[in-house]
Write a protein that holds these residues in place. Structure first.
Motif, short mmCIF file in Angstrom:
data_model
loop_
_atom_site.label_atom_id
_atom_site.label_comp_id
_atom_site.label_asym_id
_atom_site.label_seq_id
_atom_site.Cartn_x
_atom_site.Cartn_y
_atom_site.Cartn_z
N ILE A 167 81.05 23.49 37.92
CA ILE A 167 79.65 23.93 37.96
C ILE A 167 79.57 25.29 38.66
N PRO A 168 79.47 26.36 37.91
CA PRO A 168 79.34 27.69 38.53
C PRO A 168 77.88 28.07 38.75
N PRO A 169 77.63 29.11 39.56
CA PRO A 169 76.26 29.56 39.80
C PRO A 169 75.86 30.69 38.84
N LEU A 193 82.32 21.63 31.58
CA LEU A 193 81.62 22.74 32.23
C LEU A 193 80.12 22.53 32.10
N LYS A 194 79.44 22.64 33.24
CA LYS A 194 77.97 22.64 33.22
C LYS A 194 77.57 24.03 33.72
N PRO A 195 77.21 24.92 32.80
CA PRO A 195 76.88 26.29 33.24
C PRO A 195 75.53 26.34 33.93
N PRO A 196 75.29 27.39 34.73
CA PRO A 196 73.96 27.55 35.30
C PRO A 196 72.99 27.84 34.17
N THR A 197 71.73 27.48 34.32
CA THR A 197 70.77 27.75 33.23
C THR A 197 70.70 29.26 32.98
N GLN A 198 70.46 30.05 34.06
CA GLN A 198 70.52 31.51 33.89
C GLN A 198 72.01 31.87 33.87
N LYS A 226 69.19 21.54 32.33
CA LYS A 226 68.84 21.90 33.71
C LYS A 226 69.63 21.05 34.70
N GLY A 227 70.15 21.71 35.74
CA GLY A 227 70.90 21.00 36.77
C GLY A 227 70.06 19.89 37.38
N SER A 228 68.77 20.16 37.53
CA SER A 228 67.90 19.16 38.14
C SER A 228 67.75 17.92 37.26
N THR A 246 80.24 25.92 42.70
CA THR A 246 79.85 27.10 43.46
C THR A 246 78.34 27.25 43.33
N GLY A 247 77.67 27.39 44.44
CA GLY A 247 76.22 27.53 44.40
C GLY A 247 75.63 27.42 45.78
N GLY A 248 74.40 26.95 45.84
CA GLY A 248 73.69 26.87 47.11
C GLY A 248 73.77 25.49 47.75
N ASP A 249 72.69 25.13 48.43
CA ASP A 249 72.65 23.85 49.15
C ASP A 249 72.85 22.64 48.24
N THR A 250 72.64 22.82 46.95
CA THR A 250 72.88 21.74 45.99
C THR A 250 74.27 21.15 46.24
N GLY A 251 75.20 22.01 46.61
CA GLY A 251 76.57 21.56 46.85
C GLY A 251 76.65 20.55 47.98
N GLU A 266 82.03 26.00 47.10
CA GLU A 266 81.81 27.34 47.64
C GLU A 266 80.30 27.52 47.67
N LEU A 267 79.75 27.54 48.88
CA LEU A 267 78.29 27.52 48.98
C LEU A 267 77.76 28.83 49.57
N GLY A 268 76.64 28.76 50.22
CA GLY A 268 75.99 29.99 50.67
C GLY A 268 76.70 30.69 51.82
N ARG A 299 75.03 38.21 45.94
CA ARG A 299 76.42 37.77 46.02
C ARG A 299 76.54 36.91 47.26
N CYS A 300 77.31 35.83 47.13
CA CYS A 300 77.49 34.99 48.32
C CYS A 300 78.16 35.80 49.42
N THR A 301 78.98 36.76 49.01
CA THR A 301 79.71 37.56 49.97
C THR A 301 78.98 38.85 50.37
N GLU A 392 68.38 33.22 57.39
CA GLU A 392 68.39 32.73 56.00
C GLU A 392 68.95 33.79 55.07
N GLU A 393 69.55 33.34 53.95
CA GLU A 393 70.10 34.33 53.02
C GLU A 393 69.05 34.65 51.96
N PRO A 394 68.65 35.93 51.87
CA PRO A 394 67.61 36.26 50.89
C PRO A 394 68.12 36.20 49.45
N PHE A 395 69.42 36.43 49.25
CA PHE A 395 69.96 36.60 47.90
C PHE A 395 69.12 37.62 47.14
N GLY A 396 68.90 38.75 47.80
CA GLY A 396 68.10 39.83 47.24
C GLY A 396 68.37 41.10 48.02
N1 LIG Z 1 80.09 30.73 48.11
C1 LIG Z 1 80.03 31.19 46.88
O1 LIG Z 1 81.05 31.47 46.27
C2 LIG Z 1 78.71 31.37 46.21
C3 LIG Z 1 77.55 30.84 46.70
N2 LIG Z 1 76.37 31.03 46.04
C4 LIG Z 1 75.16 30.46 46.60
O2 LIG Z 1 74.40 29.90 45.55
C5 LIG Z 1 73.03 30.16 45.70
C6 LIG Z 1 72.44 30.82 44.51
O3 LIG Z 1 73.04 30.40 43.34
P1 LIG Z 1 72.31 29.34 42.40
O4 LIG Z 1 72.99 29.40 41.07
O5 LIG Z 1 70.86 29.54 42.41
O6 LIG Z 1 72.69 28.00 43.17
P2 LIG Z 1 72.29 26.50 42.83
O7 LIG Z 1 72.97 25.66 43.84
O8 LIG Z 1 70.85 26.35 42.62
O9 LIG Z 1 72.97 26.26 41.39
C7 LIG Z 1 74.35 26.28 41.21
C8 LIG Z 1 74.70 25.41 40.02
O10 LIG Z 1 74.36 24.07 40.27
C9 LIG Z 1 73.60 23.54 39.19
N3 LIG Z 1 72.76 22.46 39.69
C10 LIG Z 1 71.47 22.47 40.10
N4 LIG Z 1 71.09 21.23 40.50
C11 LIG Z 1 72.17 20.44 40.36
C12 LIG Z 1 72.43 19.06 40.61
N5 LIG Z 1 71.50 18.25 41.11
N6 LIG Z 1 73.64 18.59 40.35
C13 LIG Z 1 74.62 19.39 39.86
N7 LIG Z 1 74.43 20.69 39.58
C14 LIG Z 1 73.23 21.21 39.83
C15 LIG Z 1 72.85 24.75 38.68
O11 LIG Z 1 72.36 24.51 37.38
P3 LIG Z 1 70.91 25.09 36.93
O12 LIG Z 1 71.05 26.56 36.92
O13 LIG Z 1 70.72 24.50 35.60
O14 LIG Z 1 69.93 24.60 37.95
C16 LIG Z 1 73.95 25.79 38.74
O15 LIG Z 1 74.83 25.64 37.66
C17 LIG Z 1 72.95 30.98 46.96
O16 LIG Z 1 72.63 30.13 48.01
C18 LIG Z 1 74.34 31.52 47.16
O17 LIG Z 1 74.68 31.81 48.46
C19 LIG Z 1 76.32 31.70 44.90
C20 LIG Z 1 77.43 32.26 44.36
C21 LIG Z 1 78.71 32.13 44.99
#
Ligand SMILES: NC(=O)C1=CN([C@@H]2O[C@H](COP(=O)(O)OP(=O)(O)OC[C@H]3O[C@@H](n4cnc5c(N)ncnc54)[C@H](OP(=O)(O)O)[C@@H]3O)[C@@H](O)[C@H]2O)C=CC1
Ligand SMILES: O=C(O)[C@H](O)COP(=O)(O)O
Length: 506
Positions: A167-169, A193-198, A226-228, A246-251, A266-268, A299-301, A392-396
């Motif tokens: 699951i990538p972001p 693979l479950k890609p991010p929606t965007q 949708k991940g949700s 890889t993603g946010g608090d979802t991890g 790999e999270l925020g 970028r997370c970094t 907090e991380e703005p991601f902006g």
């Molecule tokens: N450490 C790292 O390497 C990185 C960390 N990040 C962190 O990620 C965040 C932003 O990225 P973002 O893509 O918005 O992160 P999210 O955690 O929102 O989403 C990441 C992935 O998880 C999917 N997802 C959402 N809900 C669930 C669920 N309940 N179960 C399983 N998968 C789910 C998303 O799908 P969908 O899009 O469909 O919701 C997407 O593919 C920031 O906090 C950033 O710091 C980002 C990149 C790299």
């Protein structure tokens, strides 16, 4: 060639909805439902993807499970050969894939091409590294442990885990997908693979490159939605043997719900940039621009907080301000430095952090400006710990500067964060830099450069809420295998005599 045309025409249903990939075929979701992907620049629907159901996920898992059994018996060199082929096809089609990245996630055009090329290189390197490290095992003899004679020979080998869920972001949908796909496949696993929606359509194009390379049916699958909606069903699915996310608090939520399987998270991050008095301020300013504002800070970094010694802060802020003024702001198609952030809700979140800082008295080095999802780059000076932007991380494209009076204060701020991804320190004194690096509770510290994950074969890991395990090509391969041992038991101890022995002595 444009996205969804030429070799990619078969992944599109008419000119409407992109299909999902199951068992070597491109398919439509039985429900007929789809998910819209909004172009961050136009804020209009750019693409649509299938909304896969739980039943479709079940079928995908079954195919992945059975394909893995045959793949595990495929020689390593053949796995590598297919990966090299996929890498070449990916690079050959860099422009249509980059076009998707521009339209789906507003990645600047040149960076979008770079992401695809980097991904091809990552896949090739993974193939080479896999051949090297997976072909090697260990041989241990029992007499090195007290109390044992040499009666046991222990052989270790590396075996696959089974089905890997990737699951990538949104911010590197192609690169952070292949950084999971490559290691999983070379190690003999199958992949869902479950890609991010965007970013989903970029991912689907990338998956088609693997399809064109000729991987066996069912080995690679890609479910959209949708991940949700399907996320929990996927991550808690009994057919999954490993999750790489890889993603946010979802991890964090996933790690609490997943079963007893290996997790790579790999999270925020809230990467700090500590600037000492003796730093080369032009170098620091250039790195703050690159580290804080490239891809609009998404970028997370990214550098997410500057901790500058008070004595150099004025001068540093002036240098950064001068460089911010030169950034080009606008659409990704024009290859601007600052492009619209990924969603309206993300822009609203960033604006919330900016307003909080304003209320609490931060110094605005530029006027705050926003049009739709496009936020002008903003440096906030004199940020204090009671402001949300300090933590907090703005991601902006918004970067806080906190002035510090001692190195200890900087380290304290860095370590008080719940994140621990990367950090950086600028000084000409390597001894001080090493001490600070050791004191920073982050997975990586860069000395005299902005944080970065790449090159992709470097280890990449976060401490605390920033992750579980380590990425980077070698670490990812090792994470997606299990060690298996076979012990040969001899009836009596056996020692080799070395060069002076003769067979007649046996
Ligand atoms: N450490 C790292 O390497 C990185 C960390 N990040 C962190 O990620 C965040 C932003 O990225 P973002 O893509 O918005 O992160 P999210 O955690 O929102 O989403 C990441 C992935 O998880 C999917 N997802 C959402 N809900 C669930 C669920 N309940 N179960 C399983 N998968 C789910 C998303 O799908 P969908 O899009 O469909 O919701 C997407 O593919 C920031 O906090 C950033 O710091 C980002 C990149 C790299
Ligand atoms: O997801 C991210 O933000 C990336 O892992 C950062 O990669 P980079 O540091 O190579 O841009």
């Amino acid at each position: 060639m444009a996205a969804g045309t030429g070799v990619f025409a078969e992944i599109l249903d008419g000119d409407e909805v992109y299909k999902y990939y199951h068992d070597g075929e491109w398919k439509k979701a039985a429900s007929g439902k789809s998910v819209a992907i909004i172009n961050p620049t136009t804020r209009k629907t750019q693409y649509r993807v299938q909304a896969c159901s739980q039943e479709e996920v079940n079928k995908v898992m079954e195919s992945a499970k059975s394909a893995q059994k045959a793949w595990a018996k495929t020689p390593l060199w053949k796995r590598a050969e297919l990966l090299h082929k996929a890498a070449a096809i990916l690079k050959e089609h860099k422009f249509p894939i980059a076009e998707c990245l521009v339209k789906e996630i507003a990645k600047p055009a040149k960076d979008a091409v770079t992401e695809v090329v980097r991904s091809g290189d990552l896949v090739s390197y993974t193939a080479e590294e896999g051949v090297r490290i997976l072909g090697e095992g260990k041989f241990l003899m029992s007499d090195s442990f007290p109390g044992n004679e040499r009666t046991k020979y222990c052989l270790t080998s590396k075996i696959p885990l089974g089905v890997v869920l990737a699951i990538p972001p949104f911010n590197y949908p192609v690169n952070l997908a292949v950084s999971k796909i490559g290691p999983a496949l070379i190690a003999g696993n199958s992949l869902v693979l479950k890609p991010p929606t965007q970013g989903a359509v970029s991912c689907l194009h990338m998956v088609h490159c693997f399809h064109l390379a000729g991987f066996p049916k069912g080995l690679i699958n890609c479910v959209t939605g949708k991940g949700s909606e399907i996320g929990d069903f996927l991550t808690m699915h009994p057919g999954v043997n490993c999750i790489s996310f890889t993603g946010g608090d979802t991890g964090i939520a996933i790690s609490k719900k997943a079963g007893m399987i290996p997790l790579q998270m790999e999270l925020g991050g809230k990467d700090a940039c500590i600037v000492l008095e003796d730093a080369d301020l032009d170098l620091v300013a250039a790195n703050i621009i690159k580290g804080g504002f490239s891809y609009s800070g998404q970028r997370c970094t990214a550098i997410k907080v500057v901790l500058a010694m008070e004595s150099v802060a004025d001068s540093l802020v002036e240098k950064v301000k001068a460089r911010v003024a030169k950034l080009r702001i606008g659409p990704p198609e024009d290859d601007c430095d600052i492009t619209p952030v990924v969603t309206e809700s993300s822009a609203n979140f960033i604006e919330g952090l900016v307003m909080d800082a304003k209320e609490k008295g931060a110094t605005f080095c530029q006027e705050y400006k926003r049009e739709g999802n496009l936020i002008w780059p903003l440096l906030l000076d004199n940020v204090r710990p009671d402001m949300r932007i300090a933590w907090e991380e703005p991601f902006g494209p918004v970067l806080p500067v906190i002035r510090i009076n001692s190195v200890e204060e900087g380290i304290h701020h860095c370590n008080a964060s719940n994140f621990g991804l990367q950090g950086c320190v600028f000084t000409k004194d390597i001894n001080k830099a090493m001490l600070i690096s050791d004191a920073m509770e982050t997975g990586t510290v860069q000395i005299n450069s902005a944080p970065a994950r790449g090159p992709d074969h470097f280890p990449f890991q976060g401490l605390k809420d920033s992750g579980i395990g380590s990425q980077g090509i070698t670490n990812s391969i090792n994470m997606m295998i299990k060690v298996k041992t076979t012990v040969i038991n001899l009836p009596s101890p056996s020692y080799t005599m070395g060069g002076s022995s003769h067979t007649s002595k046996l």
